[in-house]
Design a protein around this motif. Structure first.
Motif, PDB file in Angstrom:
ATOM      1  N   TYR A 155      -1.895   5.196  -9.638  1.00  0.00           N
ATOM      2  CA  TYR A 155      -2.102   6.536  -9.090  1.00  0.00           C
ATOM      3  C   TYR A 155      -1.415   7.560  -9.970  1.00  0.00           C
ATOM      4  CZ  TYR A 155      -4.056   4.795  -4.711  1.00  0.00           C
ATOM      5  OH  TYR A 155      -4.850   4.204  -3.782  1.00  0.00           O
TER       6      TYR A 155
ATOM      7  N   ASN B  48       0.813  -1.212   0.000  1.00  0.00           N
ATOM      8  CA  ASN B  48       0.000   0.000   0.000  1.00  0.00           C
ATOM      9  C   ASN B  48       0.848   1.265   0.000  1.00  0.00           C
ATOM     10  OD1 ASN B  48       1.007  -0.356   2.567  1.00  0.00           O
ATOM     11  ND2 ASN B  48      -0.860   0.331   3.600  1.00  0.00           N
TER      12      ASN B  48
ATOM     13  N   THR C  21      -3.223  -0.681  -7.422  1.00  0.00           N
ATOM     14  CA  THR C  21      -3.974   0.467  -7.947  1.00  0.00           C
ATOM     15  C   THR C  21      -3.002   1.450  -8.573  1.00  0.00           C
ATOM     16  OG1 THR C  21      -5.608   0.182  -6.189  1.00  0.00           O
ATOM     17  CG2 THR C  21      -5.634   2.264  -7.380  1.00  0.00           C
TER      18      THR C  21
ATOM     19  N   GLN D 246      -6.707  -8.056  -4.491  1.00  0.00           N
ATOM     20  CA  GLN D 246      -7.448  -8.601  -5.616  1.00  0.00           C
ATOM     21  C   GLN D 246      -7.255 -10.108  -5.693  1.00  0.00           C
ATOM     22  OE1 GLN D 246      -6.233  -6.494  -9.120  1.00  0.00           O
ATOM     23  NE2 GLN D 246      -7.353  -4.630  -8.576  1.00  0.00           N
TER      24      GLN D 246
ATOM     25  N   LEU E 279      -4.327   2.070  -1.865  1.00  0.00           N
ATOM     26  CA  LEU E 279      -4.937   0.782  -2.169  1.00  0.00           C
ATOM     27  C   LEU E 279      -3.950  -0.096  -2.906  1.00  0.00           C
ATOM     28  CD1 LEU E 279      -8.460   1.974  -3.400  1.00  0.00           C
ATOM     29  CD2 LEU E 279      -7.855   1.086  -1.143  1.00  0.00           C
TER      30      LEU E 279
ATOM     31  N   GLU F  36       0.602  -5.684  -5.433  1.00  0.00           N
ATOM     32  CA  GLU F  36      -0.548  -6.480  -5.036  1.00  0.00           C
ATOM     33  C   GLU F  36      -0.394  -6.957  -3.598  1.00  0.00           C
ATOM     34  OE1 GLU F  36      -2.832  -8.679  -8.550  1.00  0.00           O
ATOM     35  OE2 GLU F  36      -0.826  -9.461  -8.175  1.00  0.00           O
TER      36      GLU F  36
ATOM     37  N   ASP G  47      -8.617  -3.161   2.653  1.00  0.00           N
ATOM     38  CA  ASP G  47      -7.728  -3.480   1.532  1.00  0.00           C
ATOM     39  C   ASP G  47      -7.466  -4.983   1.582  1.00  0.00           C
ATOM     40  OD1 ASP G  47      -7.649  -0.763   1.068  1.00  0.00           O
ATOM     41  OD2 ASP G  47      -5.832  -0.475   2.254  1.00  0.00           O
TER      42      ASP G  47
ATOM     43  N   SER H 240       2.062   2.620  -9.767  1.00  0.00           N
ATOM     44  CA  SER H 240       1.089   1.616  -9.316  1.00  0.00           C
ATOM     45  C   SER H 240       1.615   0.929  -8.065  1.00  0.00           C
ATOM     46  CB  SER H 240       0.833   0.570 -10.402  1.00  0.00           C
ATOM     47  OG  SER H 240       0.257   1.163 -11.541  1.00  0.00           O
ATOM     48  N   THR H 241       0.719   0.674  -7.131  1.00  0.00           N
ATOM     49  CA  THR H 241       1.079  -0.053  -5.914  1.00  0.00           C
ATOM     50  C   THR H 241       1.133  -1.558  -6.194  1.00  0.00           C
ATOM     51  OG1 THR H 241      -1.255  -0.087  -5.312  1.00  0.00           O
ATOM     52  CG2 THR H 241       0.080   1.672  -4.382  1.00  0.00           C
TER      53      THR H 241
ATOM     54  N   PRO I 287      -6.367   8.304  -7.598  1.00  0.00           N
ATOM     55  CA  PRO I 287      -6.457   7.059  -8.371  1.00  0.00           C
ATOM     56  C   PRO I 287      -6.842   7.349  -9.817  1.00  0.00           C
ATOM     57  CG  PRO I 287      -7.657   6.887  -6.296  1.00  0.00           C
ATOM     58  CD  PRO I 287      -7.299   8.323  -6.465  1.00  0.00           C
ATOM     59  N   GLN I 288      -6.236   6.595 -10.731  1.00  0.00           N
ATOM     60  CA  GLN I 288      -6.520   6.843 -12.140  1.00  0.00           C
ATOM     61  C   GLN I 288      -7.935   6.429 -12.517  1.00  0.00           C
ATOM     62  OE1 GLN I 288      -3.556   5.154 -14.711  1.00  0.00           O
ATOM     63  NE2 GLN I 288      -1.875   6.369 -13.840  1.00  0.00           N
ATOM     64  N   HIS I 289      -8.456   5.402 -11.885  1.00  0.00           N
ATOM     65  CA  HIS I 289      -9.787   4.905 -12.213  1.00  0.00           C
ATOM     66  C   HIS I 289     -10.749   5.275 -11.093  1.00  0.00           C
ATOM     67  CE1 HIS I 289      -7.946   2.698 -15.496  1.00  0.00           C
ATOM     68  NE2 HIS I 289      -7.083   2.164 -14.631  1.00  0.00           N
TER      69      HIS I 289
END
Length: 766
Positions: A303, A247, A301, A369, A298, A331, A366, A328-329, A272-274
């Motif tokens: 960023y 994270n 994710t 995924q 997150l 997983e 968190d 990106s972070t 966040p991009q999304h």
């Protein structure tokens, strides 16, 4: 002949022609001021020279403002022979207009001269003056707001001077800065500036109606310096340093090279991009540091990051945000537990087909995924056997005979979750006490049950499309872990007008209860038609109706009750309500030979539907029935008359009864009473027992008018109280051979029986 000053609209729209050669340069307009304040008055005069007066003797000078005629004030002849007309416009409400001096000549309106009028406002003080020192261009850039529109050409000038302290004294002026047309900003070049020295700055606005200026700024150009943004970079991983947590992100930056000698502090923001999350500001960065680890993000994710800097601790302006850096972070291994459910089918004593279902429940915000799931079994002393590896939420396999418990895990590239044990329990628990379902709205169903004893630990609810859909196809399920609840609302995969099969299974410690099944609709369709009404039998005062409802259809709301309405010819309406199981009804108490209109209304839970109407006429009565009714009516009338007579006869005596009372001769003094008979009226009555007397064949009753008493007769006399005022004769008539005599009795107050009255006249028949 000159027309009056009040011109019609048609005259105002007359085409203005050019002056003929004889009228050239005859008129001239003079204005009190060509530019005035908007709304102020303005005065003008028009003079026609002496050399033109002989062409237009006694002519009237007319005025026009734009296309509208304006009345002049006065017109006079000057001593030199020229003609002068003046006009005053009390309120000039046009920002720009033309004033015409005209002459009506040769039946046409001719323009002698014209003048342009302008109106507006003096400038207001410019406001919101601000300046910044652009270190990249080395210019002091100032901008301001000009204020409202003046409707007149207005110029702005940026003025400044060099000073000391708080700008109370002016040392040397600085060259004025004039902005480009339409611009509200201006730049003072570096060569006119002295860094680290105060200067006074203001803006001056000018037009023909006045001048105004803004408030003065006193500043040091370096106190308003604006730096260029830094450049962001991702921090390269080092073999010696551990990778960042899932994270967190690590980054570094470089300051703008020309401003590296300036002490400054910076801010970092990320997004966040999304999704639709807004920008978030990171914790304050330490001065003179050029790398940072941003945490609390997150996992897995992407960023977007930006940074800006400002001169610090001295005054200054924030730089623009830097170009974006995208990172990106890493997983995170799934942190979940599994809700599981299964269906099994025994193929033979040693083979069982199992369909296992599961749902991941995050244990943390968190949770990481999930890329897939593994169902495995660990035989004693052997390697782990994988029964299923899938990215779906279900799996079908054959359960080994020795297996009593399986393990289910979720995994991704960072690792796997803790295994969830799956034990296949036998159905030995008590069932639910009751189960019911009700549609709440078109997209939800309420399922309720009665809690059994002992109380379960939870419930499994399954639902899916009912028949004719295949069983166990595309079913949705969920587990309610609260065993004390008595119902739940289903919202997932619920559509209107569909039949749903709902199964509820109680969960106990190390066992489950038997499943119970129910069918329900979230919303049903309207019934197509109400049943058609038919007449089965009809009588004189009744009619038997019947109807046959349509067979129930899936997805359509059944009828809950029926209502029958019938109306007679007098528009009197009647109705009755029947339950849904009724198939017929008899209308009673109808009128014979009468017309009725009947219709049936069928009501469901959704709405009411009317069937087709039915018009019927009851049967008429037969002749024998009419005779019977007339006889009964006559008997009833006779009975009423007899009762009335009995009431009158048996009641107390009145002074004037409705008919006279005839006394009984055997119990009265009539037998001993003998009326006095005059000699000339003496006659003998034949004996009724005389055989020679012809028989009586007919008795005729003749009514005689009651004799009214004369004025000399007193109805109140005590001597005649209760006696009749007229004695009626009794006449017996035989044939022509018999002597006919008449007896006229005289009234005698001494032996007249009370209540005596006139009697009938007897006439013998031939």
């Amino acid at each position: 002949m000159v027309e009056p000053r009040t011109w019609s609209l048609a005259r105002a729209a007359m085409i203005i022609l050019l002056l003929p050669r004889g009228l050239e340069q005859c008129g001239h307009i003079r204005l009190s001021a060509p530019i005035a304040r908007l709304g102020d008055p303005i005065t003008a005069s028009c003079i026609i020279g002496q050399n033109c007066s002989h062409l237009v003797p006694d002519s009237e000078i007319l005025w026009k403002l734009g296309a509208e005629l304006q009345p002049g004030e006065r017109q006079q002849r000057l001593p030199d022979g020229s003609l002068e007309s003046t006009i005053t416009l009390p309120h000039l409400n046009h920002t720009r207009a033309f004033l015409f001096c005209c002459l009506y000549w040769n039946n046409r309106l001719q323009i002698l001269d014209q003048a342009e009028l302008q109106a507006g406002y003096p400038p207001t003080p410019p406001h919101n003056l601000s300046c910044l020192m652009d270190l990249k261009s080395n210019n002091l850039i100032c901008q301001w707001e000009p204020g409202p529109d003046t409707h007149l050409p207005t110029s702005f000038t940026l003025k400044s001077f060099k000073s000391r302290g708080n700008c109370q004294t002016q040392e040397a002026p600085i060259l004025d800065c004039v902005p480009e047309a339409g611009q509200s900003r201006c730049s003072i070049p570096r060569k006119h500036l002295h860094l680290y020295q105060t200067m006074g700055i203001w803006v001056q606005a000018d037009n023909v109606l006045g001048t105004n200026q803004s408030q003065k700024l006193c500043l040091d150009p370096m106190d308003v310096a604006k730096l260029e943004p830094p450049t962001l970079w991702a921090l390269d991983p080092s073999s010696e340093a551990a990778p960042p947590p899932p994270n967190c992100l690590r980054l570094r930056w470089e300051l703008w090279e020309p401003g590296q000698f300036i002490d400054q502090k910076c801010e970092l923001r990320y997004q966040p991009q999304h999704g639709e999350a807004s920008w978030a500001l990171a914790a304050p960065l330490l001065p003179r540091t050029f790398q940072h680890e941003l945490c609390g993000l997150l996992p897995a994710t992407a960023y977007t990051l930006q940074m800006r800097c400002i001169r610090w601790p001295l005054p200054g302006h924030w730089s623009d945000w830097s170009p974006s850096l995208e990172l990106s972070t890493a997983e995170l291994a799934p942190v979940v537990k599994m809700d599981t459910w299964w269906r099994q089918r025994q193929l033979d004593p040693r083979t069982v087909d199992v369909q296992l279902f599961w749902k991941p429940v995050p244990l943390e915000e968190d949770s990481g995924q999930i890329q897939g799931y593994v169902v495995s079994w660990s035989p004693s002393g052997q390697a782990e056997a994988v029964l299923c590896n899938t990215s779906e939420l279900s799996c079908a396999f054959r359960l080994p005979p020795e297996a009593r418990q399986l393990a289910l895990v979720a995994y991704n590239r960072a690792g796997a979750s803790r295994p969830t044990p799956v034990a296949f329990s036998e159905s030995r628990g008590p069932p639910l006490a009751g189960l019911h379902a009700l549609g709440q709205d078109p997209h939800s169903l309420w399922v309720g049950w009665e809690t059994p004893s002992p109380q379960p630990q939870g419930y499994v609810i399954e639902w899916g499309l009912g028949p004719p859909s295949p069983s166990n196809s595309n079913k949705t399920w969920r587990i309610e872990h609260n065993g004390s609840i008595t119902g739940t609302l289903l919202r997932e995969n619920i559509r209107p007008f569909q039949l749903y099969e709902i199964t509820v299974t109680p969960l106990y410690q190390d066992t489950v209860g038997p499943s119970q099944l129910i069918y329900a609709y979230s919303q049903e369709k309207d019934p197509s038609l109400a049943p058609e009404l038919h007449l089965k039998h009809i009588g004189k005062t009744w009619a038997q109706l019947e109807w046959v409802p349509e067979a129930p259809e899936l997805g359509k709301s059944p009828f809950t009750h029926y209502t029958i309405f019938w109306t007679n010819a007098q528009d009197q309406s009647f109705s009755t309500v029947l339950n849904a199981s009724a198939r017929g009804f008899v209308l009673h108490d109808l009128e014979p030979a009468s017309l009725y209109h009947v219709h049936l209304m069928a009501t469901s839970r959704i709405r009411a539907t009317n069937s087709t109407g039915l018009t019927l006429m009851t049967l008429a009565l037969e002749e024998s029935e009419l005779h019977i009714l007339l006889g009964l009516f006559s008997l009833l009338l006779l009975l009423i008359c007899l009762c009335g007579a009995a009431r009158l006869c048996c009641g107390p005596r009145k002074k004037n009864p409705l008919w006279p009372s005839v006394p009984d001769p055997a119990h009265s003094s009539l037998g001993s009473w003998m009326p006095s008979i005059m000699a000339e009226e003496t006659f003998q009555l034949p004996s009724l027992r005389d055989p020679s007397m012809p028989p009586i064949a007919k008795i005729t009753v003749l009514e005689e008018e009651e004799k009214k008493p004369g004025p000399w007769e007193s109805s109140d006399s005590s001597g005649t109280c209760g006696l009749p005022t007229l004695v009626q004769p009794y006449v017996l008539q035989g044939d022509s051979r018999a002597a006919s005599t008449q007896l006229q009795p005289q009234s005698s107050p001494s032996n007249q029986p009370p209540g005596s009255h006139r009697g009938p006249i007897f006439k013998p028949g031939r």
